[in-house]
Design a protein around this motif. Structure first.
Motif, PDB file in Angstrom:
ATOM      1  N   ALA A  86      31.110  22.736  22.751  1.00  0.00           N
ATOM      2  CA  ALA A  86      31.412  22.007  23.996  1.00  0.00           C
ATOM      3  C   ALA A  86      30.146  21.772  24.795  1.00  0.00           C
ATOM      4  CB  ALA A  86      32.400  22.815  24.834  1.00  0.00           C
ATOM      5  N   GLY A  87      30.135  20.644  25.471  1.00  0.00           N
ATOM      6  CA  GLY A  87      29.031  20.328  26.367  1.00  0.00           C
ATOM      7  C   GLY A  87      28.010  19.428  25.705  1.00  0.00           C
ATOM      8  N   GLY A  88      27.904  18.208  26.211  1.00  0.00           N
ATOM      9  CA  GLY A  88      26.864  17.286  25.757  1.00  0.00           C
ATOM     10  C   GLY A  88      27.134  16.612  24.423  1.00  0.00           C
ATOM     11  N   ILE A  89      28.328  16.771  23.867  1.00  0.00           N
ATOM     12  CA  ILE A  89      28.626  16.071  22.607  1.00  0.00           C
ATOM     13  C   ILE A  89      29.284  14.741  22.987  1.00  0.00           C
ATOM     14  CG2 ILE A  89      29.845  16.153  20.390  1.00  0.00           C
ATOM     15  CD1 ILE A  89      29.895  19.240  20.741  1.00  0.00           C
ATOM     16  N   PHE A 138      36.532  19.804  19.748  1.00  0.00           N
ATOM     17  CA  PHE A 138      35.342  19.427  20.500  1.00  0.00           C
ATOM     18  C   PHE A 138      35.712  19.502  21.976  1.00  0.00           C
ATOM     19  CE2 PHE A 138      34.719  16.696  16.668  1.00  0.00           C
ATOM     20  CZ  PHE A 138      33.445  17.099  16.309  1.00  0.00           C
ATOM     21  N   GLY A 139      34.927  20.204  22.777  1.00  0.00           N
ATOM     22  CA  GLY A 139      35.119  20.141  24.227  1.00  0.00           C
ATOM     23  C   GLY A 139      34.241  19.017  24.735  1.00  0.00           C
ATOM     24  N   ALA A 140      34.852  17.913  25.149  1.00  0.00           N
ATOM     25  CA  ALA A 140      34.028  16.751  25.450  1.00  0.00           C
ATOM     26  C   ALA A 140      34.707  15.833  26.457  1.00  0.00           C
ATOM     27  CB  ALA A 140      33.741  15.976  24.159  1.00  0.00           C
ATOM     28  N   ILE A 172      36.472  30.808  19.531  1.00  0.00           N
ATOM     29  CA  ILE A 172      35.248  31.059  20.282  1.00  0.00           C
ATOM     30  C   ILE A 172      34.613  29.698  20.563  1.00  0.00           C
ATOM     31  CG2 ILE A 172      34.837  33.461  19.661  1.00  0.00           C
ATOM     32  CD1 ILE A 172      32.958  32.563  17.457  1.00  0.00           C
ATOM     33  N   LYS A 173      34.085  29.560  21.763  1.00  0.00           N
ATOM     34  CA  LYS A 173      33.611  28.268  22.271  1.00  0.00           C
ATOM     35  C   LYS A 173      32.195  28.452  22.781  1.00  0.00           C
ATOM     36  CE  LYS A 173      34.775  25.238  26.230  1.00  0.00           C
ATOM     37  NZ  LYS A 173      35.809  24.851  27.217  1.00  0.00           N
ATOM     38  N   THR A 174      31.344  27.452  22.563  1.00  0.00           N
ATOM     39  CA  THR A 174      29.930  27.636  22.899  1.00  0.00           C
ATOM     40  C   THR A 174      29.667  27.728  24.394  1.00  0.00           C
ATOM     41  OG1 THR A 174      29.558  25.249  22.912  1.00  0.00           O
ATOM     42  CG2 THR A 174      29.074  26.420  20.844  1.00  0.00           C
ATOM     43  N   SER A 175      30.197  26.737  25.150  1.00  0.00           N
ATOM     44  CA  SER A 175      29.623  26.507  26.479  1.00  0.00           C
ATOM     45  C   SER A 175      30.653  25.989  27.459  1.00  0.00           C
ATOM     46  CB  SER A 175      28.528  25.433  26.367  1.00  0.00           C
ATOM     47  OG  SER A 175      27.760  25.622  25.216  1.00  0.00           O
ATOM     48  N   THR A 176      30.290  26.047  28.726  1.00  0.00           N
ATOM     49  CA  THR A 176      31.169  25.474  29.752  1.00  0.00           C
ATOM     50  C   THR A 176      30.885  23.984  29.947  1.00  0.00           C
ATOM     51  OG1 THR A 176      29.587  25.870  31.534  1.00  0.00           O
ATOM     52  CG2 THR A 176      31.120  27.669  31.034  1.00  0.00           C
ATOM     53  N   GLY A 177      29.728  23.534  29.461  1.00  0.00           N
ATOM     54  CA  GLY A 177      29.281  22.171  29.764  1.00  0.00           C
ATOM     55  C   GLY A 177      28.450  22.163  31.041  1.00  0.00           C
ATOM     56  N   LYS A 178      28.339  23.321  31.716  1.00  0.00           N
ATOM     57  CA  LYS A 178      27.606  23.386  32.989  1.00  0.00           C
ATOM     58  C   LYS A 178      26.286  24.150  32.850  1.00  0.00           C
ATOM     59  CE  LYS A 178      31.509  21.933  35.066  1.00  0.00           C
ATOM     60  NZ  LYS A 178      31.710  20.527  35.408  1.00  0.00           N
TER      61      LYS A 178
HETATM   62  O1  LIG Z   1      34.456  22.083  27.713  1.00  0.00           O
HETATM   63  C1  LIG Z   1      34.094  20.955  27.906  1.00  0.00           C
HETATM   64  C2  LIG Z   1      32.845  20.565  28.546  1.00  0.00           C
HETATM   65  O2  LIG Z   1      32.832  20.913  29.905  1.00  0.00           O
HETATM   66  C3  LIG Z   1      32.618  19.100  28.427  1.00  0.00           C
HETATM   67  O3  LIG Z   1      31.271  18.824  28.584  1.00  0.00           O
HETATM   68  P1  LIG Z   1      30.737  17.319  28.585  1.00  0.00           P
HETATM   69  O4  LIG Z   1      31.201  16.725  29.903  1.00  0.00           O
HETATM   70  O5  LIG Z   1      29.251  17.454  28.517  1.00  0.00           O
HETATM   71  O6  LIG Z   1      31.313  16.571  27.438  1.00  0.00           O
END
Ligand SMILES: O=C[C@H](O)COP(=O)(O)O
Length: 329
Positions: A267-270, A299-301, A228-234
């Motif tokens: 994911a997103g903002g890390i 980490f989605g980053a 399970i993943k938190t976010s799209t980053g969008k």
């Molecule tokens: O799943 C990954 C995210 O879209 C990445 O987000 P980020 O660009 O804020 O690191």
């Protein structure tokens, strides 16, 4: 009142390292899920000051964080050239001289994460490395395209060589309490993935409450999510520590009840090494060491790796290099 001697030993399920097969939707369990916001926020606020990751081991922990990165590019102007450069970075995420000085073995990232159109260039550029390609799917990031097209998109991405599929759930199903609908959708996505592992992106910043996050986490795991993943980053709010605590505790409960381990991907903002270290401590404290491996944690980053490389270089040389020297793509 229960005393220590009258407490029943709970039934301990078998331990499985196998893929989570999912289970029937258990609505009683889903509806019992609660989230005490103030207690969760207090615990989350205490995390950055804690020292579960000791200073002496920081370099090793940062290397571990690197191995758990889904190195990501999800931009409308992505090109095969940019993806090839990202894949080169995925193969050699930290300069060899820094790794030699740290006495760390070869290191790669966990996966490279791209849009469908970039799967083929990524698969080509990663050939022989063992690094999987993850594709975002199902009408990422909003997930509002027709259902049959979302399923077909998964099938196309698997055919193109993606070994991991990051789907987005329908937020409206959570917001309207349509748990059966969410379960059915997730189950269909999992089936379309076949052997490819599926990460369920909850887009927690759009789910309204932590209780919804807890319930959506459980439903997706019951429907067979591998991660399970938190976010799209969008979304306007992406990975946070309170949301992570809720999701991680749902993973823990699911494991206690079923014996299956589901992975976690904030994911997103890390983008900072120190934030990555906080996430690793959180996983260690709440789920234990078994989860601190790329098969159960990512980490989605898009920009975290650059900062980690700078910190590792600092560890070796005592000096910081400019961030432009650690460009990603
Ligand atoms: O799943 C990954 C995210 O879209 C990445 O987000 P980020 O660009 O804020 O690191």
């Amino acid at each position: 009142m229960q005393t220590a001697t009258t407490i029943q030993t709970p039934h301990l399920p078998q331990v499985h390292d196998a893929r989570n097969p999912g289970m029937a939707l258990d609505m009683d369990w889903v509806m019992r899920a609660r989230a005490n916001r103030s207690a969760i926020e207090r615990r989350a606020a205490s995390l950055p000051g804690r020292r579960s990751v000791k200073k002496d081991y920081q370099a090793a922990w940062l290397a571990r964080a690197v191995s758990c990165i889904d190195l990501t590019t999800l931009a409308g102007d992505d090109t095969a050239g940019r993806v090839a450069r990202l894949c080169a970075k995925a193969r050699q995420p930290v300069r060899a001289d820094i790794l030699d000085a740290l006495g760390l073995p070869d290191l790669t990232v966990g996966a490279v994460c791209v849009y469908h159109d970039m799967i083929a260039p990524a698969v080509g550029a990663l050939e022989g490395s063992g690094i999987p390609v993850a594709a975002v799917s199902t009408g990422f990031p909003a997930g509002l395209s027709p259902f049959h097209l979302r399923v077909a998109e998964i099938e196309e991405s698997v055919k193109a060589g993606a070994q991991e599929i990051d789907i987005v759930i329908s937020r409206r199903k959570v917001l309207t309490g349509d748990w059966q609908g969410l379960y059915d959708e997730m189950k269909a996505f999992r089936a379309a993935c076949g052997e490819a592992h599926v990460k369920a992106i909850l887009a927690t910043g759009e789910l309204g409450t932590l209780q919804n996050v807890a319930r959506a986490s459980l439903v997706c795991m019951m429907a067979g999510a591998d991660f399970i993943k938190t976010s799209t980053g969008k979304e306007s709010v992406n990975a946070t520590l309170p949301v992570s605590l809720v999701m991680i505790r749902a993973i823990r409960e699911y494991h206690e009840r079923t014996g299956y381990r589901v992975g976690y991907k904030p994911a997103g903002g890390i983008s900072k090494a120190k934030d990555a270290a906080v996430y690793l401590s959180l996983i260690k404290e709440e789920l234990g060491d078994r989860w601190l491996r790329p098969d159960l944690f990512r980490f989605g980053a898009s920009s975290l790796l650059g900062d980690i490389e700078r910190q590792l270089e600092h560890h070796v040389t005592g000096a910081y290099s400019a961030s432009w020297r650690h460009a990603m793509g």
